[in-house]
Design a protein around this motif. Structure first.
Motif, PDB file in Angstrom:
ATOM      1  N   UNK A 181       0.827  -1.209   0.000  1.00 40.64           N
ATOM      2  CA  UNK A 181       0.000   0.000   0.000  1.00 40.64           C
ATOM      3  C   UNK A 181       0.861   1.259   0.000  1.00 40.64           C
ATOM      4  N   UNK A 182       1.962   1.238   0.747  1.00 46.35           N
ATOM      5  CA  UNK A 182       2.908   2.356   0.673  1.00 46.35           C
ATOM      6  C   UNK A 182       3.397   2.537  -0.754  1.00 46.35           C
ATOM      7  N   UNK A 183       3.780   1.440  -1.390  1.00 45.57           N
ATOM      8  CA  UNK A 183       4.296   1.539  -2.757  1.00 45.57           C
ATOM      9  C   UNK A 183       3.224   2.064  -3.712  1.00 45.57           C
ATOM     10  N   UNK A 184       1.979   1.658  -3.508  1.00 48.95           N
ATOM     11  CA  UNK A 184       0.882   2.177  -4.333  1.00 48.95           C
ATOM     12  C   UNK A 184       0.717   3.682  -4.128  1.00 48.95           C
ATOM     13  N   UNK A 185       0.744   4.139  -2.886  1.00 49.24           N
ATOM     14  CA  UNK A 185       0.545   5.565  -2.611  1.00 49.24           C
ATOM     15  C   UNK A 185       1.681   6.404  -3.182  1.00 49.24           C
ATOM     16  N   UNK A 186       2.897   5.901  -3.087  1.00 46.99           N
ATOM     17  CA  UNK A 186       4.033   6.639  -3.664  1.00 46.99           C
ATOM     18  C   UNK A 186       3.958   6.599  -5.188  1.00 46.99           C
ATOM     19  N   UNK A 187       3.623   5.444  -5.754  1.00 47.38           N
ATOM     20  CA  UNK A 187       3.556   5.318  -7.207  1.00 47.38           C
ATOM     21  C   UNK A 187       2.486   6.185  -7.837  1.00 47.38           C
ATOM     22  N   UNK A 188       1.393   6.418  -7.130  1.00 49.08           N
ATOM     23  CA  UNK A 188       0.300   7.243  -7.656  1.00 49.08           C
ATOM     24  C   UNK A 188       0.410   8.705  -7.249  1.00 49.08           C
ATOM     25  N   UNK A 189       1.447   9.047  -6.492  1.00 47.62           N
ATOM     26  CA  UNK A 189       1.672  10.438  -6.123  1.00 47.62           C
ATOM     27  C   UNK A 189       0.877  10.925  -4.928  1.00 47.62           C
ATOM     28  N   UNK A 190       0.145  10.022  -4.269  1.00 52.13           N
ATOM     29  CA  UNK A 190      -0.581  10.435  -3.059  1.00 52.13           C
ATOM     30  C   UNK A 190       0.404  10.807  -1.958  1.00 52.13           C
ATOM     31  N   UNK A 191       1.483  10.047  -1.853  1.00 50.74           N
ATOM     32  CA  UNK A 191       2.587  10.360  -0.953  1.00 50.74           C
ATOM     33  C   UNK A 191       3.843  10.589  -1.776  1.00 50.74           C
ATOM     34  N   UNK A 192       4.675  11.477  -1.296  1.00 50.61           N
ATOM     35  CA  UNK A 192       5.988  11.650  -1.894  1.00 50.61           C
ATOM     36  C   UNK A 192       6.957  10.629  -1.319  1.00 50.61           C
ATOM     37  N   UNK A 193       8.224  10.957  -1.315  1.00 58.68           N
ATOM     38  CA  UNK A 193       9.217  10.067  -0.721  1.00 58.68           C
ATOM     39  C   UNK A 193       8.747   9.645   0.670  1.00 58.68           C
ATOM     40  N   UNK A 194       8.788   8.339   0.934  1.00 54.59           N
ATOM     41  CA  UNK A 194       8.217   7.811   2.168  1.00 54.59           C
ATOM     42  C   UNK A 194       9.243   6.956   2.895  1.00 54.59           C
ATOM     43  N   UNK A 224      13.499   3.467   2.329  1.00 52.57           N
ATOM     44  CA  UNK A 224      13.103   4.706   1.664  1.00 52.57           C
ATOM     45  C   UNK A 224      12.424   4.317   0.351  1.00 52.57           C
ATOM     46  N   UNK A 225      11.177   4.737   0.203  1.00 53.71           N
ATOM     47  CA  UNK A 225      10.380   4.404  -0.979  1.00 53.71           C
ATOM     48  C   UNK A 225      10.217   5.677  -1.811  1.00 53.71           C
ATOM     49  N   UNK A 226      10.608   5.591  -3.085  1.00 50.65           N
ATOM     50  CA  UNK A 226      10.542   6.750  -3.972  1.00 50.65           C
ATOM     51  C   UNK A 226       9.887   6.354  -5.297  1.00 50.65           C
ATOM     52  N   UNK A 227       9.249   7.311  -5.911  1.00 49.28           N
ATOM     53  CA  UNK A 227       8.738   7.129  -7.269  1.00 49.28           C
ATOM     54  C   UNK A 227       9.907   7.221  -8.243  1.00 49.28           C
ATOM     55  N   UNK A 228       9.928   6.325  -9.202  1.00 53.22           N
ATOM     56  CA  UNK A 228      11.016   6.274 -10.179  1.00 53.22           C
ATOM     57  C   UNK A 228      10.412   6.053 -11.559  1.00 53.22           C
ATOM     58  N   UNK A 232       8.303   2.311  -8.784  1.00 50.17           N
ATOM     59  CA  UNK A 232       8.651   2.681  -7.414  1.00 50.17           C
ATOM     60  C   UNK A 232       9.888   1.895  -7.011  1.00 50.17           C
ATOM     61  N   UNK A 233      10.807   2.556  -6.322  1.00 44.66           N
ATOM     62  CA  UNK A 233      11.970   1.870  -5.772  1.00 44.66           C
ATOM     63  C   UNK A 233      11.892   1.885  -4.254  1.00 44.66           C
ATOM     64  N   UNK A 234      12.345   0.802  -3.650  1.00 48.24           N
ATOM     65  CA  UNK A 234      12.435   0.708  -2.192  1.00 48.24           C
ATOM     66  C   UNK A 234      13.875   0.391  -1.834  1.00 48.24           C
ATOM     67  N   UNK A 235      14.530   1.297  -1.128  1.00 51.94           N
ATOM     68  CA  UNK A 235      15.928   1.145  -0.750  1.00 51.94           C
ATOM     69  C   UNK A 235      16.017   0.827   0.735  1.00 51.94           C
TER      70      UNK A 235
END
Length: 244
Positions: A181-194, A224-228, A232-235
């Motif tokens: 769900x975090x990855x979905x929110x970051x991928x759709x722009x609801x959340x920024x870097x998380x 750290x989850x970011x849109x790419x 989405x990338x998770x580091x």
């Protein structure tokens, strides 16, 4: 002697179960006290808010007992049915550490705003009071995150206090729907870097800079989850293991 810079310790931890019953403060909470730079010879002044859990009196007793064993001078700041101190903002400013418990982050934010604590927390943070907390008490400092405040299905909360300009994900390893769900929110722009934490892990911020990940439990991680682009990338961040 306040913290050197405005400091937040955002966690999915902070407590450990006692063999004799009850709980004790765990490593991430003790780290928050250390970062407050309390002068020697004086007990750390810790204020606890259980707003997200409805200010449960039984849990407040656990907090006081844990604080006594740790050598903290503990105040539990209730907001139900009314503020338990005459000047809640002053209580926050007079603390070395403010720790916020878990529960409903949506309810927590609404109640805090009714009482003007959104502004009070910013003032305390800027004055060098170390802010910390677990779960809802972690998400609240960020722009938003994932929450079950509205029911068993996770939803986004996007009206956090915004002291930290990121999203926040908690219980990343123990609740299977959190990570996707975090990855979905970051991928759709609801959340920024998380920034996300496994159970027992904390993130330390100086100002708005993430300076360290720490853990109470070996093998746990922070992320750290970011849109790419379209993905989405998770580091993974490897936390420093805190002493027991």
């Amino acid at each position: 002697m306040p913290a050197e810079r405005p400091t937040i310790v955002a966690t999915s931890g902070g407590w450990t179960r006692r063999e004799l019953g009850g709980v004790d403060w765990a490593g991430t909470a003790h780290l928050a006290v250390h970062l407050a730079r309390v002068p020697s010879g004086r007990a750390p002044r810790l204020t606890y808010l259980g707003t997200a859990g409805g200010d449960q009196r039984a849990w407040a007793a656990e907090v006081h007992a844990a604080g006594s064993r740790a050598g903290f001078r503990t105040t539990v700041l209730d907001l139900f049915p009314m503020p338990g101190v005459a000047d809640p903002a002053g209580q926050l400013l007079a603390s070395d550490v403010v720790w916020v418990g878990g529960g409903s982050v949506a309810n927590l934010l609404a109640v805090w705003r009714v009482h003007g604590l959104d502004a009070a927390f910013r003032a305390a943070w800027e004055a060098g009071v170390v802010l910390g907390g677990v779960s809802a008490g972690s998400i609240c400092w960020f722009q938003g995150g994932t929450t079950d405040s509205f029911g068993p299905d996770l939803r986004a909360v996007t009206d956090g206090l915004g002291l930290l300009p990121y999203g926040n994900g908690v219980h990343h390893d123990s609740e299977p729907t959190r990570r996707p769900f975090v990855q979905h929110l970051v991928g759709t722009g609801v959340l920024g870097e998380t920034h996300c934490t496994d159970d027992g892990v904390g993130l330390v911020y100086a100002g708005t800079d993430l300076v360290e990940a720490v853990t109470e439990v070996a093998g746990k991680g922070a992320y750290v989850v970011r849109r790419d682009g379209d993905g989405v990338t998770e580091t993974r961040l490897e936390p420093r293991l805190l002493p027991r």
